[in-house]
Design an enzyme around this catalytic site. Structure first.
Site, PDB file in Angstrom:
ATOM      1  N   GLU A   1      -2.273 -55.789  55.272  1.00  0.00           N
ATOM      2  CA  GLU A   1      -2.976 -57.239  55.315  1.00  0.00           C
ATOM      3  C   GLU A   1      -3.223 -57.625  56.687  1.00  0.00           C
ATOM      4  O   GLU A   1      -2.669 -57.035  57.805  1.00  0.00           O
ATOM      5  CB  GLU A   1      -1.688 -58.062  54.654  1.00  0.00           C
ATOM      6  CG  GLU A   1      -0.527 -58.233  55.497  1.00  0.00           C
ATOM      7  CD  GLU A   1       0.279 -59.716  55.324  1.00  0.00           C
ATOM      8  OE1 GLU A   1      -0.595 -60.553  55.546  1.00  0.00           O
ATOM      9  OE2 GLU A   1       1.232 -59.660  54.950  1.00  0.00           O
TER      10      GLU A   1
ATOM     11  N   LYS B   1      10.589 -63.382  52.842  1.00  0.00           N
ATOM     12  CA  LYS B   1      11.095 -63.867  54.038  1.00  0.00           C
ATOM     13  C   LYS B   1      12.259 -64.939  53.724  1.00  0.00           C
ATOM     14  O   LYS B   1      12.331 -65.707  52.763  1.00  0.00           O
ATOM     15  CB  LYS B   1      10.088 -64.688  54.707  1.00  0.00           C
ATOM     16  CG  LYS B   1       8.935 -63.777  55.119  1.00  0.00           C
ATOM     17  CD  LYS B   1       8.051 -64.510  56.072  1.00  0.00           C
ATOM     18  CE  LYS B   1       6.849 -64.767  55.345  1.00  0.00           C
ATOM     19  NZ  LYS B   1       6.119 -63.729  54.831  1.00  0.00           N
TER      20      LYS B   1
HETATM   21  N1  PSU Z   1       4.822 -61.124  56.426  1.00  0.00           N
HETATM   22  C1  PSU Z   1       5.170 -61.157  57.831  1.00  0.00           C
HETATM   23  N2  PSU Z   1       4.338 -62.297  58.361  1.00  0.00           N
HETATM   24  C2  PSU Z   1       3.522 -62.976  57.571  1.00  0.00           C
HETATM   25  C3  PSU Z   1       3.368 -62.981  56.212  1.00  0.00           C
HETATM   26  C4  PSU Z   1       4.207 -61.859  55.677  1.00  0.00           C
HETATM   27  O1  PSU Z   1       5.926 -60.615  58.304  1.00  0.00           O
HETATM   28  O2  PSU Z   1       2.752 -63.703  58.200  1.00  0.00           O
HETATM   29  C5  PSU Z   1       2.154 -63.764  55.679  1.00  0.00           C
HETATM   30  C6  PSU Z   1       1.787 -62.904  54.458  1.00  0.00           C
HETATM   31  O3  PSU Z   1       0.561 -62.865  54.505  1.00  0.00           O
HETATM   32  C7  PSU Z   1       2.157 -63.725  53.219  1.00  0.00           C
HETATM   33  C8  PSU Z   1       1.952 -65.151  53.531  1.00  0.00           C
HETATM   34  O4  PSU Z   1       1.437 -63.490  52.036  1.00  0.00           O
HETATM   35  O5  PSU Z   1       2.726 -64.894  55.044  1.00  0.00           O
HETATM   36  C9  PSU Z   1       2.759 -65.963  52.773  1.00  0.00           C
HETATM   37  O6  PSU Z   1       2.149 -67.407  52.846  1.00  0.00           O
HETATM   38  P1  PSU Z   1       2.570 -68.641  51.975  1.00  0.00           P
HETATM   39  O7  PSU Z   1       3.902 -68.814  52.002  1.00  0.00           O
HETATM   40  O8  PSU Z   1       1.771 -69.651  52.353  1.00  0.00           O
HETATM   41  O9  PSU Z   1       1.989 -67.996  50.603  1.00  0.00           O
END
Ligand code: PSU
Ligand code: MN
Length: 310
Positions: free
Chosen positions: A31, A165
Site C-alpha cells: 500500500e 493497530k
Molecule cells: N498501517 C500502518 N500505517 C498506516 C496504515 C496502516 O502501519 O498508515 C494506514 C492503512 O492505509 C490503513 C489506514 O488502511 O491506515 C486506516 O485508516 P482508517 O482508520 O482511516 O480507515
C-alpha cells in the site's frame, strides 16, 4: 455497443510488475498510505524501498499501489516512489474515493481497502502492510469503523498485517471481522498481535504455522466460492516489540489529544500515528518499520507458496 477497452480498469504497470505478471510470478501488493500518511519523510521512502526488497528476497515481485494521472499504478518506478514519498496534499483513498480520484486525475495513496481493490483488479492475491484499520475506540458514539474491515469481507486478497493497530478497539474489531466472515489467522502463536506489541491480551480466532498452510486456506476459500479475504496477523519480531503496557499510556495520551483537537474521519489514524511517534521519541516508528518489513517477508513467502499449489 459497449467499448470494452474504454471500460477496462485504468491500470498502469511498472516495468517490474509487468514482467512479473507476464511470467505469472508470485506477486505481493503493497500500500501507499503508509508512505504518505503513516510515516514521516525520509523514513517513509527508506521503508518503502526496504519493504520492496524484502518481497524480492523471497522470490516474489512487489507492486506498490498508488493513483496518479488518472491511472492506478501497479508497481511504482523508483522516481515515482520517491516523488510520492516527498509529495504533500496526497489524497488518502479508500473504496469510497478511489473512482473520484481517478476521474479527477488526483494523486492518491491507497489504504488497505483501496490496495485490496487494486490488487484484485491486477490479479494479485497477497498484500502486505503494517496494520489494518478497524473499529475505533468510542465507535458507539462516532460510528468510526474503517472501510478496511468491509473490504476484507468482500475482496479475495490475503492481507498480512501485525493485527489491527493498537489505537483501536481490538475486541470490537475481532467481533466485527467474525460477523463478516473474515478469518483472522495469527501466525505461529495463539495470541492476537497488537501492532507494536506481540500480544494484545486476546486470543486470535485461528492460528497457522506455515506460509503453505495460509496459501492452502486462501485457495480453499476460492474453491468454496467464498467472497472476501483473510487477515494474517503476524507478530512484530520480538527484538523490535514495545510491550502493550509500555505503549498504553502513549496511546491514551494521543487519543486524548485527538479528542481535544476535534480530529475526525480520515485524519484520525494519521494524527494518532504521528503523535504516538513523537511521544515515544521514534521508538514506535522503528517498531512500525520492523513489523512492516517482517510482514512483507511473510507476504512473499505466502505468494510463493500459492504459486506452488497445484
Ligand atoms: N498501517 C500502518 N500505517 C498506516 C496504515 C496502516 O502501519 O498508515 C494506514 C492503512 O492505509 C490503513 C489506514 O488502511 O491506515 C486506516 O485508516 P482508517 O482508520 O482511516 O480507515
Ligand atoms: Mn475511519
Amino acid at each position: 455497443m459497449i467499448d470494452r477497452a474504454r471500460l477496462a480498469p485504468p491500470l498502469t504497470f511498472s516495468a517490474e510488475a509487468a514482467t512479473g505478471i507476464a511470467r505469472a510470478a508470485p506477486m505481493v501488493a503493497l500500500e501507499s498510505t503508509i508512505i504518505t500518511h503513516g510515516m514521516p519523510y525520509p523514513a517513509n521512502l527508506e521503508t518503502a524501498r526496504a519493504v520492496e526488497a524484502e518481497v524480492r528476497a523471497t522470490g516474489a515481485v512487489p507492486a506498490t499501489m498508488a493513483v496518479m494521472g488518472g491511472r492506478i499504478h501497479v508497481g511504482l518506478e523508483p522516481d515515482e516512489l520517491e516523488a510520492l514519498a516527498m509529495a504533500r496534499d496526497v489524497a488518502k483513498l479508500s473504496r469510497a474515493d478511489l473512482a473520484v480520484a481517478l476521474a479527477m486525475g488526483w494523486t492518491g495513496a491507497t489504504t488497505v481497502a483501496a490496495t485490496m481493490i487494486c490488487a484484485d483488479l491486477a490479479g494479485i492475491e497477497v498484500f502486505a502492510t503494517g496494520g489494518i484499520g478497524g473499529v475505533h475506540r468510542g465507535a458507539e458514539r462516532s460510528f468510526d469503523i474503517s472501510a478496511d474491515l468491509e473490504e476484507l469481507a468482500r475482496t479475495a486478497v490475503t492481507v498480512v498485517a501485525s493485527g489491527a493497530k493498537a489505537i483501536l478497539d481490538l475486541p470490537k474489531t475481532l467481533e466485527l471481522l467474525e460477523t463478516k466472515g473474515v478469518p483472522v489467522i495469527a501466525y505461529r502463536q495463539d495470541a492476537l498481535p497488537a501492532f507494536w506489541s506481540r500480544d494484545a491480551g486476546l486470543r486470535a480466532p485461528l492460528r497457522l504455522d506455515t506460509a503453505a498452510e495460509i496459501a492452502a486456506a486462501h485457495r480453499t476459500r476460492a474453491r468454496l466460492g467464498l467472497e472476501g479475504g483473510q487477515l494474517v496477523a503476524n507478530p512484530i519480531p520480538a527484538a523490535a516489540e514495545i510491550p502493550t503496557a509500555e505503549m498504553a499510556p502513549h496511546i491514551e495520551a494521543a487519543l486524548a489529544e485527538a479528542e481535544a483537537a476535534g480530529i475526525a474521519a480520515k485524519a484520525v489514524t494519521p494524527f494518532l500515528l504521528a503523535h504516538i511517534g513523537a511521544r515515544t521519541g521514534g521508538a514506535a516508528l522503528a517498531a512500525n518499520i520492523a513489523l512492516v518489513r517482517n510482514n512483507a517477508r511473510l507476504g512473499g513467502e505466502i505468494a510463493v507458496a500459492l504459486a506452488a499449489l497445484p
